[in-house]
Write an enzyme that holds these catalytic residues in place. Structure first.
Site, PDB file in Angstrom:
ATOM      1  N   ASP A  49       1.498 -13.272 -14.874  1.00  0.00           N
ATOM      2  CA  ASP A  49       1.316 -14.697 -14.605  1.00  0.00           C
ATOM      3  C   ASP A  49       1.796 -15.556 -15.774  1.00  0.00           C
ATOM      4  O   ASP A  49       2.342 -16.641 -15.573  1.00  0.00           O
ATOM      5  CB  ASP A  49      -0.154 -15.010 -14.308  1.00  0.00           C
ATOM      6  CG  ASP A  49      -0.499 -14.803 -12.840  1.00  0.00           C
ATOM      7  OD1 ASP A  49       0.442 -14.697 -12.023  1.00  0.00           O
ATOM      8  OD2 ASP A  49      -1.693 -14.754 -12.504  1.00  0.00           O
ATOM      9  N   GLU A  58      -3.302 -16.019 -19.553  1.00  0.00           N
ATOM     10  CA  GLU A  58      -2.224 -15.987 -18.561  1.00  0.00           C
ATOM     11  C   GLU A  58      -1.689 -17.373 -18.230  1.00  0.00           C
ATOM     12  O   GLU A  58      -0.790 -17.516 -17.398  1.00  0.00           O
ATOM     13  CB  GLU A  58      -2.705 -15.284 -17.290  1.00  0.00           C
ATOM     14  CG  GLU A  58      -4.012 -15.818 -16.750  1.00  0.00           C
ATOM     15  CD  GLU A  58      -4.561 -14.948 -15.620  1.00  0.00           C
ATOM     16  OE1 GLU A  58      -3.793 -14.166 -15.035  1.00  0.00           O
ATOM     17  OE2 GLU A  58      -5.764 -15.072 -15.329  1.00  0.00           O
ATOM     18  N   HIS A 114       0.823  -1.201   0.000  1.00  0.00           N
ATOM     19  CA  HIS A 114       0.000   0.000   0.000  1.00  0.00           C
ATOM     20  C   HIS A 114       0.858   1.251   0.000  1.00  0.00           C
ATOM     21  O   HIS A 114       0.517   2.264  -0.625  1.00  0.00           O
ATOM     22  CB  HIS A 114      -0.920  -0.006   1.227  1.00  0.00           C
ATOM     23  CG  HIS A 114      -2.127  -0.875   1.042  1.00  0.00           C
ATOM     24  ND1 HIS A 114      -2.966  -1.203   2.060  1.00  0.00           N
ATOM     25  CD2 HIS A 114      -2.632  -1.489  -0.062  1.00  0.00           C
ATOM     26  CE1 HIS A 114      -3.943  -1.977   1.600  1.00  0.00           C
ATOM     27  NE2 HIS A 114      -3.752  -2.161   0.326  1.00  0.00           N
ATOM     28  N   CYS A 141      -2.317  -6.378 -20.340  1.00  0.00           N
ATOM     29  CA  CYS A 141      -2.651  -5.647 -19.111  1.00  0.00           C
ATOM     30  C   CYS A 141      -1.653  -5.908 -17.991  1.00  0.00           C
ATOM     31  O   CYS A 141      -1.841  -5.445 -16.870  1.00  0.00           O
ATOM     32  CB  CYS A 141      -4.061  -5.999 -18.637  1.00  0.00           C
ATOM     33  SG  CYS A 141      -4.291  -7.727 -18.169  1.00  0.00           S
TER      34      CYS A 141
END
Length: 592
Positions: free
Chosen positions: A476, A452, A204, A523
């Site tokens: 991935d 992926e 974060h 992406c």
């Protein structure tokens, strides 16, 4: 003072030069002692008071958020408040005090260590790093218990009596602490960068650093021990390098680079409304990856053509009854409202919502992490098909949101034809239910697949036959293709997006999808890496989806690209099998 250089993980780009301000973790100074029986309840009350005090502090931070604060700051303050309310934080340490007679600080640290060990077992990088949020919350409670609140230092007089700006060096730093440094007295922003021993790309703190556009390097291990208070520090957020006590020559070189970067960023801002078109006039679509509906504003500010990846699992996180007590699934209405909010915010631009991507490697409840090999277990679409009511609820919510703008549904981790067929059948079931209830939705909602898994890329014809668009999840795909966990430091150096097998599979996927008339996007992180923009263009990619902060630099690369020359060179690269040769050729693409 001796000069030295440290290397870590770059999480927010740019260069910062300033004085080091060290934050000492309260956990390092925790005393361990046993409390007499007659004082146990008083010790329990002391911890309860500290937790309540931190709650009040977080609420105050929320109400005092400056108007220009990134939406991520408010969201992460909410997350920390939820963590603080969790029984595993607010109640379990009290039980430790009562049963083991530990003092409050010791009891809290003991519980946090046990929770951290559970999170260490999680395969998924993002969720594993949520351990740091728990530790940050505990750190705030410990500081109240020990009377060592966060101190913001007075400015030091520097050259020409100008106070140098501050670079925070810490074992870890929470988004709430970052806010305190950023808005001292509501005026100056002396906090211009940070360096931490722990953390990763998806912590974060790293996300907030990117949203604030503050250079940062994390995962430096010993930085907080090696760097001393008031040392001069240079952060190179592009290279992941921190230079302590630089020579005058190095300092001047970085100041010149910093000035050049600032000029370049100003030029980039002028590109916001410029269409992303190559030199020969080929248009390219630039989309944003978002986690929460509030992220849409950053996407619009960067000039995104839409949302290419809305990670819907973020709506499910931080909602457990207890970190080890199951999960409160958001209702259909709750999900619908969040999807609708994003769709409306994008003002007619498409919003691609990825269905829930959780499971064995991204458990909604970390204490239930039992899979032997979670990365290959019951996750993503496998998890959703195994929980049909949960999946149907989400599909209904997404479809309802489609009445308010253009929505696309993206399905993660597909590998088998029967998975595609079952998914499409459930979408039809959701549509039928809405029709029966008279609820509006867009009947033309497109459904796409994330590519992926290598098997999906190699068996692409069965996908293009059933799906309406494709999105390549390079993160991935590379890990599965090379059998590399990129967050495992012992093998992470083997993670290579330029491996010939990786490039060949991505190029093949783009070509096959486009030949079938389907839109194909990337992406994963490759989409936002400007060093790879021209390579992907040369493969035929015309749709990129990335973090909003990466949009304008990628657009600049596209505007300066000679597509004919790039395509010719890329074909040669794809025929090569030598890694060094590929790396050199990709670097040479930048000069075309």
């Amino acid at each position: 003072m001796a000069s030295f250089t440290l290397h870590g993980i770059p999480v927010s780009r740019g260069i910062s030069i300033g004085r080091a301000h060290l934050l000492t973790p309260a956990a390092l100074d925790v005393k361990h002692y046993l409390v007499p029986e007659e004082q146990v309840e008083a010790e329990v009350a002391r911890l309860q008071h500290a937790i309540a005090e931190v709650h009040r502090g977080l609420q105050a931070l929320w109400t005092e958020l400056p108007k220009d604060a990134p939406t991520e700051l408010g969201a992460f303050i909410d997350v920390h408040a939820l963590i603080l309310s969790d029984p595993m934080i607010s109640e379990a340490p009290l039980d430790i005090i009562r049963t083991r007679h530990y003092n409050a600080e010791w009891a809290l640290v003991t519980q946090i260590d046990e929770l951290s060990a559970q999170f260490d077992e999680i395969e998924d990088e993002y969720l594993r790093e949520r351990k740091h949020d728990i530790q940050q919350v505990a750190e705030r409670v410990l500081k109240v218990l020990m009377g060592t609140a966060l101190e913001i230092p007075p400015p030091l007089a520097g050259e020409d009596n100008v106070s140098p700006q501050m670079i925070v060096v810490a074992h870890d730093i929470s988004p709430a602490d970052m806010l305190a440094f950023r808005d001292r007295d509501g005026t100056t922003r002396s906090f211009i960068g940070f360096v931490t021993d722990v953390g990763g790309q998806n912590s974060h703190t790293a996300i907030v650093a990117r949203s604030l556009d503050i250079p940062a390097v994390v995962g430096m291990s010993q930085a907080s021990r090696l760097i001393e208070q008031d040392d001069w520090v240079i952060i190179d957020g592009d290279a992941g390098v921190v230079i302590c006590n630089p020579s005058q020559l190095v300092l001047e070189q970085y100041r010149a680079r910093q000035a050049a970067l600032m000029k370049a960023r100003k030029r980039l801002l002028k590109l916001k409304k410029t269409p992303a078109v190559t030199k020969d006039g080929t248009p390219v679509t630039l989309l944003a990856n978002i986690e929460l509906p509030d992220d849409c504003q950053a996407a619009l500010d960067a000039g995104a053509n839409g949302v290419g990846l809305f990670r819907s699992e973020f709506l499910f996180m931080g909602r457990s009854h207890g970190l080890g007590h199951g999960l409160k699934i958001p209702s259909e209405d709750e999900q619908f409202e969040q999807y609708r909010k994003a769709v409306v915010a994008m003002k007619g631009r498409p919003v691609t919502i990825r269905t829930l991507d959780v499971g064995a490697d991204k458990p909604l409840d970390p204490s239930e992490h039992t899979a032997l090999n979670p990365a290959l277990g019951l996750r993503a679409i496998r998890y959703c098909l195994a929980e049909p009511q949960l999946f149907l609820t989400q599909l209904r919510a997404i479809l309802r949101a489609s009445a308010y703008g253009k929505v696309r549904i993206l399905i993660p981790m597909l590998a088998h034809a029967f998975e595609i067929d079952q998914t499409l059948a459930m979408i039809e079931q959701a549509k039928q239910q809405l029709r029966d209830e008279g609820v509006k939705y867009d009947p033309g909602v497109e459904v796409g697949a994330m590519i992926e898994i290598p098997a999906a890329a190699l068996a692409l014809p069965m996908f293009v036959k059933r799906m309406q668009f494709l999105s390549i999840g390079t993160n991935d795909l590379i890990q599965y293709l090379l059998a590399i966990d990129r967050v495992d430091y012992e093998v992470a150096h083997l993670y290579n997006p330029l491996h010939p097998a990786v490039l060949g599979l991505i190029a093949q996927t783009i070509a096959t999808g486009q030949k079938a008339g389907l839109d194909v996007a990337v992406c994963g992180e490759m989409a936002g890496d400007t060093k790879l923009t021209r390579l992907l263009l040369g493969m035929g990619l015309r749709e990129f989806s990335m973090h909003p902060a990466q949009l304008l630099p990628v657009k600049q690369e596209i505007l300066n690209s000679d597509l004919a020359a790039i395509t010719t060179r890329t074909r040669r690269i794809l025929r090569s099998i030598e890694p060094d040769e590929i790396a050199r050729a990709v670097e040479q693409l930048q000069s075309l």
